[in-house]
Design a protein around this motif. Structure first.
Motif, PDB file in Angstrom:
ATOM      1  N   SER A   5       0.831  -1.216   0.000  1.00 19.65           N
ATOM      2  CA  SER A   5       0.000   0.000   0.000  1.00 19.65           C
ATOM      3  C   SER A   5       0.866   1.267   0.000  1.00 19.65           C
ATOM      4  CB  SER A   5      -0.932   0.001   1.205  1.00 19.65           C
ATOM      5  OG  SER A   5      -0.197   0.195   2.391  1.00 19.65           O
ATOM      6  N   GLY A   6       1.933   1.269   0.795  1.00 21.28           N
ATOM      7  CA  GLY A   6       2.719   2.504   0.954  1.00 21.28           C
ATOM      8  C   GLY A   6       1.916   3.565   1.692  1.00 21.28           C
ATOM      9  N   ALA A   7       0.857   3.117   2.392  1.00 19.18           N
ATOM     10  CA  ALA A   7      -0.081   4.063   3.014  1.00 19.18           C
ATOM     11  C   ALA A   7       0.521   4.758   4.228  1.00 19.18           C
ATOM     12  CB  ALA A   7      -1.349   3.327   3.427  1.00 19.18           C
ATOM     13  N   THR A   8       0.334   6.077   4.289  1.00 15.54           N
ATOM     14  CA  THR A   8       0.801   6.853   5.425  1.00 15.54           C
ATOM     15  C   THR A   8      -0.369   7.237   6.343  1.00 15.54           C
ATOM     16  OG1 THR A   8       0.693   8.727   3.936  1.00 15.54           O
ATOM     17  CG2 THR A   8       2.882   7.843   4.380  1.00 15.54           C
ATOM     18  N   THR A   9      -1.595   7.104   5.825  1.00 15.67           N
ATOM     19  CA  THR A   9      -2.779   7.383   6.651  1.00 15.67           C
ATOM     20  C   THR A   9      -3.799   6.269   6.440  1.00 15.67           C
ATOM     21  OG1 THR A   9      -3.951   8.580   4.920  1.00 15.67           O
ATOM     22  CG2 THR A   9      -2.505   9.888   6.329  1.00 15.67           C
ATOM     23  N   GLU A  10      -4.773   6.218   7.339  1.00 19.81           N
ATOM     24  CA  GLU A  10      -5.812   5.177   7.233  1.00 19.81           C
ATOM     25  C   GLU A  10      -6.601   5.267   5.940  1.00 19.81           C
ATOM     26  OE1 GLU A  10      -8.547   4.389  10.587  1.00 19.81           O
ATOM     27  OE2 GLU A  10      -7.194   5.737  11.637  1.00 19.81           O
ATOM     28  N   LEU A  11      -6.846   6.520   5.502  1.00 22.40           N
ATOM     29  CA  LEU A  11      -7.687   6.689   4.307  1.00 22.40           C
ATOM     30  C   LEU A  11      -6.979   6.264   3.025  1.00 22.40           C
ATOM     31  CD1 LEU A  11      -9.706   9.977   4.927  1.00 22.40           C
ATOM     32  CD2 LEU A  11     -10.526   7.627   4.942  1.00 22.40           C
ATOM     33  N   LEU A  12      -5.684   6.019   3.106  1.00 27.08           N
ATOM     34  CA  LEU A  12      -4.968   5.550   1.907  1.00 27.08           C
ATOM     35  C   LEU A  12      -4.832   4.029   1.891  1.00 27.08           C
ATOM     36  CD1 LEU A  12      -2.200   8.268   1.614  1.00 27.08           C
ATOM     37  CD2 LEU A  12      -4.168   7.955   0.130  1.00 27.08           C
ATOM     38  N   MET A  13      -5.404   3.387   2.905  1.00 22.88           N
ATOM     39  CA  MET A  13      -5.331   1.917   2.946  1.00 22.88           C
ATOM     40  C   MET A  13      -6.487   1.323   2.148  1.00 22.88           C
ATOM     41  SD  MET A  13      -4.300   1.564   6.943  1.00 22.88           S
ATOM     42  CE  MET A  13      -4.135  -0.201   6.989  1.00 22.88           C
ATOM     43  N   ARG A  14      -6.200   0.241   1.455  1.00 28.45           N
ATOM     44  CA  ARG A  14      -7.215  -0.418   0.633  1.00 28.45           C
ATOM     45  C   ARG A  14      -7.234  -1.914   0.933  1.00 28.45           C
ATOM     46  NH1 ARG A  14      -8.219   4.086   0.282  1.00 28.45           N
ATOM     47  NH2 ARG A  14      -8.510   5.446  -1.511  1.00 28.45           N
ATOM     48  N   LYS A  15      -8.371  -2.554   0.628  1.00 23.15           N
ATOM     49  CA  LYS A  15      -8.476  -4.011   0.810  1.00 23.15           C
ATOM     50  C   LYS A  15      -7.565  -4.710  -0.203  1.00 23.15           C
ATOM     51  CE  LYS A  15     -13.105  -4.594   2.605  1.00 23.15           C
ATOM     52  NZ  LYS A  15     -14.367  -5.297   2.440  1.00 23.15           N
ATOM     53  N   PRO A  16      -7.105  -5.930   0.124  1.00 27.96           N
ATOM     54  CA  PRO A  16      -6.214  -6.638  -0.813  1.00 27.96           C
ATOM     55  C   PRO A  16      -6.805  -6.800  -2.213  1.00 27.96           C
ATOM     56  CG  PRO A  16      -6.373  -7.823   1.274  1.00 27.96           C
ATOM     57  CD  PRO A  16      -7.324  -6.685   1.374  1.00 27.96           C
ATOM     58  N   LEU A  17      -8.096  -7.120  -2.289  1.00 27.15           N
ATOM     59  CA  LEU A  17      -8.689  -7.321  -3.621  1.00 27.15           C
ATOM     60  C   LEU A  17      -8.902  -5.999  -4.352  1.00 27.15           C
ATOM     61  CD1 LEU A  17     -11.151 -10.298  -3.079  1.00 27.15           C
ATOM     62  CD2 LEU A  17      -8.823 -10.322  -3.958  1.00 27.15           C
ATOM     63  N   GLU A  18      -9.019  -4.910  -3.611  1.00 22.54           N
ATOM     64  CA  GLU A  18      -9.094  -3.586  -4.258  1.00 22.54           C
ATOM     65  C   GLU A  18      -7.727  -3.234  -4.842  1.00 22.54           C
ATOM     66  OE1 GLU A  18     -12.508  -2.007  -1.148  1.00 22.54           O
ATOM     67  OE2 GLU A  18     -10.494  -1.185  -1.003  1.00 22.54           O
ATOM     68  N   ILE A  19      -6.676  -3.583  -4.092  1.00 21.34           N
ATOM     69  CA  ILE A  19      -5.318  -3.365  -4.593  1.00 21.34           C
ATOM     70  C   ILE A  19      -5.092  -4.206  -5.857  1.00 21.34           C
ATOM     71  CG2 ILE A  19      -2.885  -3.862  -4.064  1.00 21.34           C
ATOM     72  CD1 ILE A  19      -3.315  -2.704  -1.320  1.00 21.34           C
TER      73      ILE A  19
ATOM     74  N   MET B 251      -1.781 -13.136 -10.984  1.00 20.05           N
ATOM     75  CA  MET B 251      -0.496 -12.524 -10.578  1.00 20.05           C
ATOM     76  C   MET B 251      -0.723 -11.436  -9.534  1.00 20.05           C
ATOM     77  SD  MET B 251       2.032 -12.029 -13.806  1.00 20.05           S
ATOM     78  CE  MET B 251       3.397 -11.390 -12.856  1.00 20.05           C
ATOM     79  N   ALA B 252      -1.803 -10.672  -9.739  1.00 17.46           N
ATOM     80  CA  ALA B 252      -2.100  -9.566  -8.816  1.00 17.46           C
ATOM     81  C   ALA B 252      -2.431 -10.094  -7.424  1.00 17.46           C
ATOM     82  CB  ALA B 252      -3.257  -8.744  -9.369  1.00 17.46           C
ATOM     83  N   VAL B 253      -3.216 -11.170  -7.379  1.00 18.17           N
ATOM     84  CA  VAL B 253      -3.591 -11.724  -6.070  1.00 18.17           C
ATOM     85  C   VAL B 253      -2.360 -12.336  -5.388  1.00 18.17           C
ATOM     86  CG1 VAL B 253      -5.068 -13.389  -4.881  1.00 18.17           C
ATOM     87  CG2 VAL B 253      -6.007 -12.014  -6.721  1.00 18.17           C
ATOM     88  N   ASP B 254      -1.514 -13.018  -6.185  1.00 17.70           N
ATOM     89  CA  ASP B 254      -0.263 -13.548  -5.613  1.00 17.70           C
ATOM     90  C   ASP B 254       0.622 -12.417  -5.080  1.00 17.70           C
ATOM     91  OD1 ASP B 254      -0.946 -16.113  -6.157  1.00 17.70           O
ATOM     92  OD2 ASP B 254       0.355 -16.363  -7.894  1.00 17.70           O
ATOM     93  N   ALA B 255       0.581 -11.274  -5.740  1.00 12.67           N
ATOM     94  CA  ALA B 255       1.434 -10.143  -5.354  1.00 12.67           C
ATOM     95  C   ALA B 255       1.031  -9.520  -4.020  1.00 12.67           C
ATOM     96  CB  ALA B 255       1.421  -9.079  -6.446  1.00 12.67           C
ATOM     97  N   VAL B 256      -0.192  -9.791  -3.558  1.00 11.95           N
ATOM     98  CA  VAL B 256      -0.598  -9.300  -2.232  1.00 11.95           C
ATOM     99  C   VAL B 256      -0.730 -10.441  -1.225  1.00 11.95           C
ATOM    100  CG1 VAL B 256      -1.728  -7.130  -2.856  1.00 11.95           C
ATOM    101  CG2 VAL B 256      -3.021  -9.246  -2.989  1.00 11.95           C
ATOM    102  N   SER B 257      -0.421 -11.658  -1.654  1.00 14.81           N
ATOM    103  CA  SER B 257      -0.545 -12.771  -0.706  1.00 14.81           C
ATOM    104  C   SER B 257       0.673 -13.700  -0.764  1.00 14.81           C
ATOM    105  CB  SER B 257      -1.834 -13.542  -0.966  1.00 14.81           C
ATOM    106  OG  SER B 257      -1.865 -14.024  -2.282  1.00 14.81           O
ATOM    107  N   LYS B 258       0.737 -14.542  -1.786  1.00 17.24           N
ATOM    108  CA  LYS B 258       1.762 -15.580  -1.835  1.00 17.24           C
ATOM    109  C   LYS B 258       3.191 -14.999  -1.819  1.00 17.24           C
ATOM    110  CE  LYS B 258       2.986 -18.683  -5.256  1.00 17.24           C
ATOM    111  NZ  LYS B 258       2.687 -19.287  -6.532  1.00 17.24           N
ATOM    112  N   ASN B 259       3.454 -14.021  -2.670  1.00 16.23           N
ATOM    113  CA  ASN B 259       4.831 -13.502  -2.808  1.00 16.23           C
ATOM    114  C   ASN B 259       5.352 -12.825  -1.533  1.00 16.23           C
ATOM    115  OD1 ASN B 259       4.525 -14.499  -5.352  1.00 16.23           O
ATOM    116  ND2 ASN B 259       4.368 -12.523  -6.368  1.00 16.23           N
TER     117      ASN B 259
END
Lengths: 108, 247
Positions: free
Chosen positions: B179-193, B206-214
């Protein structure tokens, strides 16, 4: 041919309250910014339900465009120039199933 | 079994315990199982334990991370020697081509990160990917600039990310989306990412692996290496002490 649809339950994350028009303006402008007028013409976006108090909305989209809508909704950082984020709570093929899922999870 | 998600680049203001706690709570509510926060090198083990305590309260697993921003390859090597065994994740912010090359070929580096705002400083190319694929380093992409930038700078970033994601895929180099989030409002759910990565043509699996498996694989591998029982990859001490019979 019948167009398949998806219903998305959304949660608005903000300290402010917005009316349904302000919310939909934010969703449309996020979608237009990312996918342009051509993309927006294919999305079939419609507001089904909106609760300003609970900061909760249900929208309907064409099922092939669900990922694009998720991306557009995730790219919202403000509504009416006030900081906000919008999260997708649940996605379903029918409104009834969506409401069932939301009630089962108990999240608003 | 449900997939576990990780955000390796959560950036709360560490001087504010309350903000850190709120961001950890939010990460847990959004569905993350593991988070990592870049820590300053001056951070003591006590500070890290306090962060681990907060993460446990919020039902999260916490991994310590160090972001290195060296000016020269020599400086990078020096920092790697000094800090590799103290942090679970080492990321290198590559601001010059020589540093990027050194980071890509060094097996002690876990994540390669490139500045989002300056397209001239995105040194990720085929040579870089080939080196990184042999050393197991992953390309880290932060989502924050994707949702905060507007207009031409966002277009340039998307174009660079599309090229980089395609190169990484060609060389079978893992991608980690944070996320690189610095505030709560910049945080997103994994599937939104994962949905946001469709903007630079990363396919869904690949996208789902990039927020989980990798990201989870990096933390698992490093925890194993940092364990006192680790001897070499695939070899670990399973028993020691008086119950161990000498032949």
């Amino acid at each position: 041919m019948k167009v398949k649809r998806r219903y998305l339950a959304l949660k608005i994350d903000s300290t402010e309250k917005f009316d349904s028009r302000e919310f939909m303006d934010a969703v449309w402008s996020a979608f237009l910014r990312l996918y342009g007028e051509y993309g927006a013409s294919r999305v079939g976006l419609a507001l089904i339900d909106y609760d300003a108090e609970k900061k909760f909305a249900i929208i309907r989209v064409t099922h092939t465009e669900t990922t694009k809508v998720r991306a557009a909704v995730a790219s919202i950082t403000e509504i009416m120039a006030k900081p906000a984020a919008v999260h997708v709570l649940k996605v379903s093929g029918t409104l009834r199933a969506l409401r069932k899922k939301i009630n089962a999870s108990g999240r608003f | 079994m449900r997939r576990a998600f990780a955000d390796l680049h959560l950036m709360p203001d560490l001087s504010s315990v309350e903000q850190t706690r709120q961001m950890f709570l939010k990460a847990s509510a959004l569905g993350y199982r593991l988070i990592a926060t870049p820590l300053p090198t001056s951070f003591s083990e006590n500070h890290i334990q306090r962060l681990r305590g907060i993460s446990q309260e919020t039902a999260l697993d916490f991994a310590s991370r160090l972001d290195l921003k060296p000016k020269t390859p020599k400086e990078l090597l020096y920092h790697l020697r000094k800090f590799r065994r103290k942090f679970e994740i080492i990321a290198v912010i590559c601001e010059s081509k020589t540093v990027a090359r050194q980071a890509a070929k060094d097996h002690r580096v876990d994540l390669l990160n490139f500045p989002a705002l300056d397209p001239h400083k995105r040194f990720f190319d085929k040579a870089e990917a080939e080196l990184a694929s042999k050393s197991l380093a992953a390309l880290e992409i932060d989502i924050k600039p994707l949702i905060t930038l507007k207009g031409s700078s966002k277009i340039r970033l998307l174009s660079a990310l599309r090229r980089e994601a395609s190169i990484a895929k060609d060389f079978h180099m893992p991608i980690v989306i944070s996320s690189g989030a610095t505030t709560e409002l910049l945080m997103r759910k994994p599937l939104e990412i994962a949905a946001l990565t469709s903007l630079f043509d990363l396919d869904r699996s690949m996208a789902v692996d990039a927020v989980s498996k990798n990201p989870l694989a990096i933390v698992k591998r490093n925890r194993e290496k940092l364990s006192p029982n680790f001897i070499a990859p695939g070899i670990r001490l399973i028993r020691r002490g008086s119950d161990c019979h000498e032949s």
